[in-house]
Design an enzyme around this catalytic site. Structure first.
Site, PDB file in Angstrom:
ATOM      1  N   ASP A 163       0.822  -1.216   0.000  1.00 56.43           N
ATOM      2  CA  ASP A 163       0.000   0.000   0.000  1.00 56.43           C
ATOM      3  C   ASP A 163       0.856   1.268   0.000  1.00 56.43           C
ATOM      4  O   ASP A 163       1.952   1.282   0.555  1.00 56.43           O
ATOM      5  CB  ASP A 163      -0.925  -0.024   1.230  1.00 56.43           C
ATOM      6  CG  ASP A 163      -2.069   0.968   1.098  1.00 56.43           C
ATOM      7  OD1 ASP A 163      -2.384   1.368  -0.047  1.00 56.43           O
ATOM      8  OD2 ASP A 163      -2.644   1.347   2.129  1.00 56.43           O
ATOM      9  N   ASN A 199     -10.990  -2.130  -5.425  1.00 57.08           N
ATOM     10  CA  ASN A 199     -10.178  -1.251  -6.276  1.00 57.08           C
ATOM     11  C   ASN A 199     -10.809  -1.024  -7.656  1.00 57.08           C
ATOM     12  O   ASN A 199     -10.436  -0.081  -8.362  1.00 57.08           O
ATOM     13  CB  ASN A 199      -8.749  -1.806  -6.446  1.00 57.08           C
ATOM     14  CG  ASN A 199      -7.895  -1.710  -5.197  1.00 57.08           C
ATOM     15  OD1 ASN A 199      -6.993  -2.514  -4.984  1.00 57.08           O
ATOM     16  ND2 ASN A 199      -8.153  -0.725  -4.346  1.00 57.08           N
TER      17      ASN A 199
HETATM   18  C1  IPE Z   1      -5.523  -2.584  -0.197  1.00 56.00           C
HETATM   19  O1  IPE Z   1      -5.132  -1.266  -0.381  1.00 56.00           O
HETATM   20  C2  IPE Z   1      -5.535  -3.305  -1.507  1.00 56.00           C
HETATM   21  C3  IPE Z   1      -4.227  -3.502  -2.127  1.00 56.00           C
HETATM   22  C4  IPE Z   1      -3.058  -3.226  -1.597  1.00 56.00           C
HETATM   23  C5  IPE Z   1      -4.252  -4.105  -3.440  1.00 56.00           C
HETATM   24  P1  IPE Z   1      -6.212  -0.108  -0.548  1.00 56.00           P
HETATM   25  O2  IPE Z   1      -5.459   1.149  -0.753  1.00 56.00           O
HETATM   26  O3  IPE Z   1      -7.198  -0.476  -1.581  1.00 56.00           O
HETATM   27  O4  IPE Z   1      -6.929  -0.128   0.881  1.00 56.00           O
HETATM   28  P2  IPE Z   1      -7.704   1.003   1.668  1.00 56.00           P
HETATM   29  O5  IPE Z   1      -8.745   1.551   0.726  1.00 56.00           O
HETATM   30  O6  IPE Z   1      -6.710   2.039   2.067  1.00 56.00           O
HETATM   31  O7  IPE Z   1      -8.288   0.318   2.856  1.00 56.00           O
HETATM   32  C1  IPE Z   2      -1.397   0.220  -3.430  1.00 53.72           C
HETATM   33  O1  IPE Z   2      -1.199   1.581  -3.446  1.00 53.72           O
HETATM   34  C2  IPE Z   2      -1.681  -0.374  -4.792  1.00 53.72           C
HETATM   35  C3  IPE Z   2      -3.090  -0.730  -5.029  1.00 53.72           C
HETATM   36  C4  IPE Z   2      -4.049  -0.688  -4.145  1.00 53.72           C
HETATM   37  C5  IPE Z   2      -3.439  -1.169  -6.375  1.00 53.72           C
HETATM   38  P1  IPE Z   2      -2.418   2.593  -3.546  1.00 53.72           P
HETATM   39  O2  IPE Z   2      -2.787   2.771  -4.964  1.00 53.72           O
HETATM   40  O3  IPE Z   2      -3.530   2.148  -2.654  1.00 53.72           O
HETATM   41  O4  IPE Z   2      -1.783   3.916  -2.991  1.00 53.72           O
HETATM   42  P2  IPE Z   2      -2.380   4.873  -1.876  1.00 53.72           P
HETATM   43  O5  IPE Z   2      -2.703   4.004  -0.697  1.00 53.72           O
HETATM   44  O6  IPE Z   2      -3.590   5.518  -2.462  1.00 53.72           O
HETATM   45  O7  IPE Z   2      -1.285   5.825  -1.569  1.00 53.72           O
HETATM   46 MG    MG Z   3      -3.995   2.419  -0.721  1.00 50.95          MG
END
Ligand code: IPE
Ligand code: IPE
Ligand code: MG
Length: 246
Positions: A21, A69
């Site tokens: 993340d 997502n």
């Molecule tokens: C969790 O991260 C999913 C992945 C790392 C693929 P998110 O960024 O989607 O989670 P939330 O929304 O912060 O809980």
């Molecule tokens: C994790 O990074 C990757 C996926 C969830 C696909 P994020 O895209 O959630 O990045 P942040 O959490 O918004 O910074």
């Molecule tokens: Mg994230």
């Protein structure tokens, strides 16, 4: 002393699960687009996989795309799918070289056709590798997984092939996407968030959790080694008393 040297190879976690993340925030901090963060996240995936192989952990599961997502802007979703295809094509040689079997969990039918084809081809090509199983959680949502398992079990009961009395924890787990991999022992989440975000809810029941403020593109091998060192200092009691587990 480096964390790697402190690792006791007799007490390794068998399965490490990661919530990768913070890509978007990392990129934003540099004044770049979110996709730049995702692109740089691939380097951290490589480092994590290498570190896992170096110490000999046989199962690694990476949360790459959640069922939630899909609700992100279409452009970002498309960019992530393209990145997935390109990375799989690029890293196939690495998987062969290190004897890694590629596996995937999630609502895979929801992935675009070209993504599914690349993924299934890579899984097929690596199916006989045995050193490490790399599982990608893609279009993965744990609640959906549990409902999927429940429906499969209900169908068996309806068909008369399974008795209600035989629905045990072991039987239930056989119907999860993770039926052929052990439960994670160590779960790592980056980006300073302390939540599970619909990841492996059933499987994480007794998992040790480790969090870091680093954003995913900043994650390095030594971070994984640090997490393993922390894991090795903990006493896993599984509900028993400390005296019983000594
Ligand atoms: C969790 O991260 C999913 C992945 C790392 C693929 P998110 O960024 O989607 O989670 P939330 O929304 O912060 O809980
Ligand atoms: C994790 O990074 C990757 C996926 C969830 C696909 P994020 O895209 O959630 O990045 P942040 O959490 O918004 O910074
Ligand atoms: Mg994230």
């Amino acid at each position: 002393m480096a964390f790697k040297e402190k690792i006791d190879t007799d007490k390794l976690p068998r399965h490490i699960a990661v919530i990768m993340d913070g890509n978007g925030r990392w990129a934003k901090g540099l004044g770049k687009l979110r996709i730049f963060g995702h692109q740089n996240g691939v380097k951290a995936v490589r480092a994590t996989l290498e570190a896992t192989i170096e110490i000999g952990v046989p199962y690694l599961t990476l949360y790459a795309f959640s069922s939630e997502n899909w609700n992100r802007p279409k452009k970002e979703v498309q960019a992530l799918m393209t990145l997935l295809i390109n990375s799989l094509n690029k890293e196939l040689d690495t998987l062969h070289k290190h004897d890694i079997r590629l596996n995937a969990i999630g609502q895979l039918d929801d992935l675009p056709a070209n993504c599914r084809t690349t993924l299934f081809n890579a899984m097929e090509a690596t199916r006989n590798h045995t050193k490490c199983t790399l599982t990608l959680a893609l279009s993965y949502g744990s609640r959906k997984e549990i409902i999927h398992a429940t429906k499969a079990i209900a169908e068996k009961v309806k068909a008369g092939t399974l008795d209600v009395e035989d629905i045990t924890e072991e039987e239930f787990a056989k119907h999860l996407y993770t039926h052929d991999i052990p439960d994670p022992d160590l779960m790592i989440r980056t980006s300073g968030e302390y939540r599970i975000s619909n990841y492996l809810l059933w499987q994480l029941a007794y998992c040790e959790l480790w969090f870091t403020d680093k954003m995913w593109p900043e994650f390095e091998k030594e971070d994984l080694f640090e997490a393993v060192c922390s894991y090795q200092k903990r006493e896993r009691r599984f509900g028993k008393t400390g005296d019983q587990t000594d």
